[in-house]
Design a protein around this motif. Structure first.
Motif, PDB file in Angstrom:
ATOM      1  N   LEU A  28      57.267  44.112  42.937  1.00 24.42           N
ATOM      2  CA  LEU A  28      57.817  45.373  42.439  1.00 24.42           C
ATOM      3  C   LEU A  28      57.785  45.496  40.915  1.00 24.42           C
ATOM      4  CD1 LEU A  28      58.944  47.962  43.605  1.00 24.42           C
ATOM      5  CD2 LEU A  28      61.219  46.961  43.501  1.00 24.42           C
ATOM      6  N   ASN A  29      58.061  44.430  40.184  1.00 22.51           N
ATOM      7  CA  ASN A  29      58.055  44.539  38.716  1.00 22.51           C
ATOM      8  C   ASN A  29      56.647  44.419  38.136  1.00 22.51           C
ATOM      9  OD1 ASN A  29      57.383  41.805  38.531  1.00 22.51           O
ATOM     10  ND2 ASN A  29      59.396  41.165  37.804  1.00 22.51           N
ATOM     11  N   GLU A  30      55.644  44.270  38.997  1.00 20.58           N
ATOM     12  CA  GLU A  30      54.221  44.243  38.635  1.00 20.58           C
ATOM     13  C   GLU A  30      53.820  43.079  37.731  1.00 20.58           C
ATOM     14  OE1 GLU A  30      52.777  48.789  39.051  1.00 20.58           O
ATOM     15  OE2 GLU A  30      53.777  48.339  37.159  1.00 20.58           O
ATOM     16  N   SER A  31      54.660  42.055  37.651  1.00 20.46           N
ATOM     17  CA  SER A  31      54.352  40.921  36.782  1.00 20.46           C
ATOM     18  C   SER A  31      53.254  40.022  37.357  1.00 20.46           C
ATOM     19  CB  SER A  31      55.612  40.089  36.522  1.00 20.46           C
ATOM     20  OG  SER A  31      56.107  39.553  37.731  1.00 20.46           O
ATOM     21  N   ARG A  32      53.031  40.111  38.685  1.00 25.71           N
ATOM     22  CA  ARG A  32      52.000  39.307  39.329  1.00 25.71           C
ATOM     23  C   ARG A  32      51.712  39.889  40.704  1.00 25.71           C
ATOM     24  NH1 ARG A  32      54.294  36.308  43.351  1.00 25.71           N
ATOM     25  NH2 ARG A  32      56.512  35.884  43.179  1.00 25.71           N
ATOM     26  N   ARG A  33      50.628  39.425  41.284  1.00 29.78           N
ATOM     27  CA  ARG A  33      50.301  39.814  42.655  1.00 29.78           C
ATOM     28  C   ARG A  33      51.202  39.022  43.612  1.00 29.78           C
ATOM     29  NH1 ARG A  33      45.685  42.852  42.475  1.00 29.78           N
ATOM     30  NH2 ARG A  33      44.303  42.467  40.707  1.00 29.78           N
ATOM     31  N   SER A 147      57.031  50.919  42.087  1.00 27.31           N
ATOM     32  CA  SER A 147      56.714  50.201  40.856  1.00 27.31           C
ATOM     33  C   SER A 147      56.435  51.225  39.762  1.00 27.31           C
ATOM     34  CB  SER A 147      55.492  49.305  41.068  1.00 27.31           C
ATOM     35  OG  SER A 147      54.346  50.098  41.328  1.00 27.31           O
ATOM     36  N   LYS A 148      56.300  50.746  38.560  1.00 28.00           N
ATOM     37  CA  LYS A 148      56.063  51.664  37.444  1.00 28.00           C
ATOM     38  C   LYS A 148      54.664  52.283  37.508  1.00 28.00           C
ATOM     39  CE  LYS A 148      56.073  51.979  32.430  1.00 28.00           C
ATOM     40  NZ  LYS A 148      56.154  51.259  31.164  1.00 28.00           N
ATOM     41  N   ASN A 149      53.660  51.466  37.818  1.00 29.93           N
ATOM     42  CA  ASN A 149      52.278  51.921  37.711  1.00 29.93           C
ATOM     43  C   ASN A 149      51.485  51.940  39.019  1.00 29.93           C
ATOM     44  OD1 ASN A 149      52.271  52.153  34.735  1.00 29.93           O
ATOM     45  ND2 ASN A 149      52.596  49.947  34.827  1.00 29.93           N
ATOM     46  N   GLY A 150      52.071  51.464  40.115  1.00 27.60           N
ATOM     47  CA  GLY A 150      51.365  51.443  41.396  1.00 27.60           C
ATOM     48  C   GLY A 150      49.963  50.865  41.271  1.00 27.60           C
ATOM     49  N   LEU A 151      49.880  49.705  40.648  1.00 23.72           N
ATOM     50  CA  LEU A 151      48.589  49.184  40.194  1.00 23.72           C
ATOM     51  C   LEU A 151      47.550  48.978  41.293  1.00 23.72           C
ATOM     52  CD1 LEU A 151      49.767  46.731  37.403  1.00 23.72           C
ATOM     53  CD2 LEU A 151      48.637  48.951  37.129  1.00 23.72           C
ATOM     54  N   SER A 152      47.965  48.536  42.481  1.00 27.06           N
ATOM     55  CA  SER A 152      46.931  48.319  43.500  1.00 27.06           C
ATOM     56  C   SER A 152      46.344  49.648  43.964  1.00 27.06           C
ATOM     57  CB  SER A 152      47.435  47.488  44.674  1.00 27.06           C
ATOM     58  OG  SER A 152      48.311  48.206  45.473  1.00 27.06           O
ATOM     59  N   TRP A 153      47.078  50.750  43.776  1.00 29.98           N
ATOM     60  CA  TRP A 153      46.535  52.075  44.074  1.00 29.98           C
ATOM     61  C   TRP A 153      45.761  52.628  42.886  1.00 29.98           C
ATOM     62  CZ3 TRP A 153      51.245  54.830  46.752  1.00 29.98           C
ATOM     63  CH2 TRP A 153      51.348  54.379  48.067  1.00 29.98           C
ATOM     64  N   THR A 154      46.371  52.611  41.703  1.00 28.48           N
ATOM     65  CA  THR A 154      45.730  53.241  40.545  1.00 28.48           C
ATOM     66  C   THR A 154      44.458  52.503  40.128  1.00 28.48           C
ATOM     67  OG1 THR A 154      47.221  52.060  39.022  1.00 28.48           O
ATOM     68  CG2 THR A 154      47.862  54.300  39.677  1.00 28.48           C
ATOM     69  N   GLU A 155      44.463  51.192  40.216  1.00 30.85           N
ATOM     70  CA  GLU A 155      43.268  50.422  39.847  1.00 30.85           C
ATOM     71  C   GLU A 155      42.110  50.635  40.831  1.00 30.85           C
ATOM     72  OE1 GLU A 155      45.395  46.625  37.618  1.00 30.85           O
ATOM     73  OE2 GLU A 155      44.748  46.404  39.692  1.00 30.85           O
ATOM     74  N   ASN A 156      42.424  51.076  42.031  1.00 29.55           N
ATOM     75  CA  ASN A 156      41.402  51.272  43.067  1.00 29.55           C
ATOM     76  C   ASN A 156      41.191  52.745  43.433  1.00 29.55           C
ATOM     77  OD1 ASN A 156      40.631  48.413  43.973  1.00 29.55           O
ATOM     78  ND2 ASN A 156      42.866  48.339  43.918  1.00 29.55           N
ATOM     79  N   ASN A 157      41.816  53.648  42.642  1.00 25.01           N
ATOM     80  CA  ASN A 157      41.651  55.102  42.846  1.00 25.01           C
ATOM     81  C   ASN A 157      41.950  55.531  44.286  1.00 25.01           C
ATOM     82  OD1 ASN A 157      40.760  55.561  40.115  1.00 25.01           O
ATOM     83  ND2 ASN A 157      38.823  54.610  40.724  1.00 25.01           N
ATOM     84  N   ILE A 158      43.051  55.040  44.827  1.00 21.88           N
ATOM     85  CA  ILE A 158      43.440  55.376  46.198  1.00 21.88           C
ATOM     86  C   ILE A 158      44.009  56.790  46.228  1.00 21.88           C
ATOM     87  CG2 ILE A 158      44.893  54.688  48.148  1.00 21.88           C
ATOM     88  CD1 ILE A 158      42.572  52.722  47.364  1.00 21.88           C
ATOM     89  N   THR A 159      43.659  57.528  47.286  1.00 24.45           N
ATOM     90  CA  THR A 159      44.076  58.923  47.410  1.00 24.45           C
ATOM     91  C   THR A 159      45.137  59.090  48.500  1.00 24.45           C
ATOM     92  OG1 THR A 159      42.420  59.468  49.093  1.00 24.45           O
ATOM     93  CG2 THR A 159      41.744  59.676  46.760  1.00 24.45           C
ATOM     94  N   VAL A 160      45.800  60.227  48.449  1.00 27.65           N
ATOM     95  CA  VAL A 160      46.804  60.562  49.467  1.00 27.65           C
ATOM     96  C   VAL A 160      46.161  60.560  50.847  1.00 27.65           C
ATOM     97  CG1 VAL A 160      48.318  62.399  50.316  1.00 27.65           C
ATOM     98  CG2 VAL A 160      48.220  61.911  47.871  1.00 27.65           C
TER      99      VAL A 160
END
Length: 195
Positions: A28-33, A147-160
């Motif tokens: 959740l805090n995005e500090s690691r996978r 999370s703040k940035n939803g990194l696994s979604w934003t880094e992979n351009n995941i859509t609704v």
């Protein structure tokens, strides 16, 4: 120590490798996978808390067993990112090979039980397996959306549309979990984590 117990201990020690399988999702805090063992534990806790909302009466112990077992194959097969269509082409066969290798460590009766739970989860034909899959699949949504940035979604351009189509089993399992999913998708849209 007798041979049966030796095999059981060997299997338990082999499962330690699950703690080293890194997933695409971050904590959740995005500090690691997160690792797969953490994901399994978190999904089990969610199943315990939300079992009362299943569309069908489920055997909670069986649900917990399936959740605990289904990702152990990642020890040999690795984690396959949920939205990676290319990696999904051979995912099932890689995981079948992995469950065969893992359960071969155990005495026959233990191996057969673990394998049976794994296949039941994968085939999603029972009420218990549908609910177990729904819980397992909603966990990454909760982590990404909150999370703040939803990194696994934003880094992979995941859509609704990707999220909604891949997670349709949640609707089949529970109206409450489906409501949670829809709320989390909207939260993600509001935070620009999903397009």
């Amino acid at each position: 120590m007798n041979e049966k117990v030796k095999k059981q201990v060997e299997f338990i020690l082999e499962l330690d490798k699950l703690k080293h399988v890194e997933r695409q999702n971050r904590i959740l805090n995005e500090s690691r996978r997160e690792n797969t063992a953490e994901h399994s534990w978190h999904s089990i806790m969610m199943a315990i808390v939300f079992a009362e909302y299943s569309n069908e009466k489920v055997d909670l112990l069986k649900v917990i067993q399936m959740i605990a077992v289904h990702d152990i194959v990642e020890i040999y097969a690795g984690d396959t990112f949920f939205y990676d269509e290319k990696a999904y082409q051979d995912k099932y066969q890689r995981e079948v090979d992995a469950i065969e290798k893992l359960t071969a460590i155990l005495p026959n009766e233990n191996g057969a039980e673990i394998k049976s739970l794994w296949f039941e989860f994968e085939h999603q034909k029972t009420d218990d397996s549908v609910f177990a899959n729904a819980v397992d699949q909603i966990m990454p949504v909760l982590l990404n959306a909150n999370s703040k940035n939803g990194l696994s979604w934003t880094e992979n351009n995941i859509t609704v549309s990707q999220v909604e189509s891949k997670l349709s089993i949640i609707k089949k399992a529970s109206p409450i979990l489906w409501e949670i999913l829809k709320d989390q998708i909207q939260l993600s849209i509001d935070k620009n984590l999903l397009s």
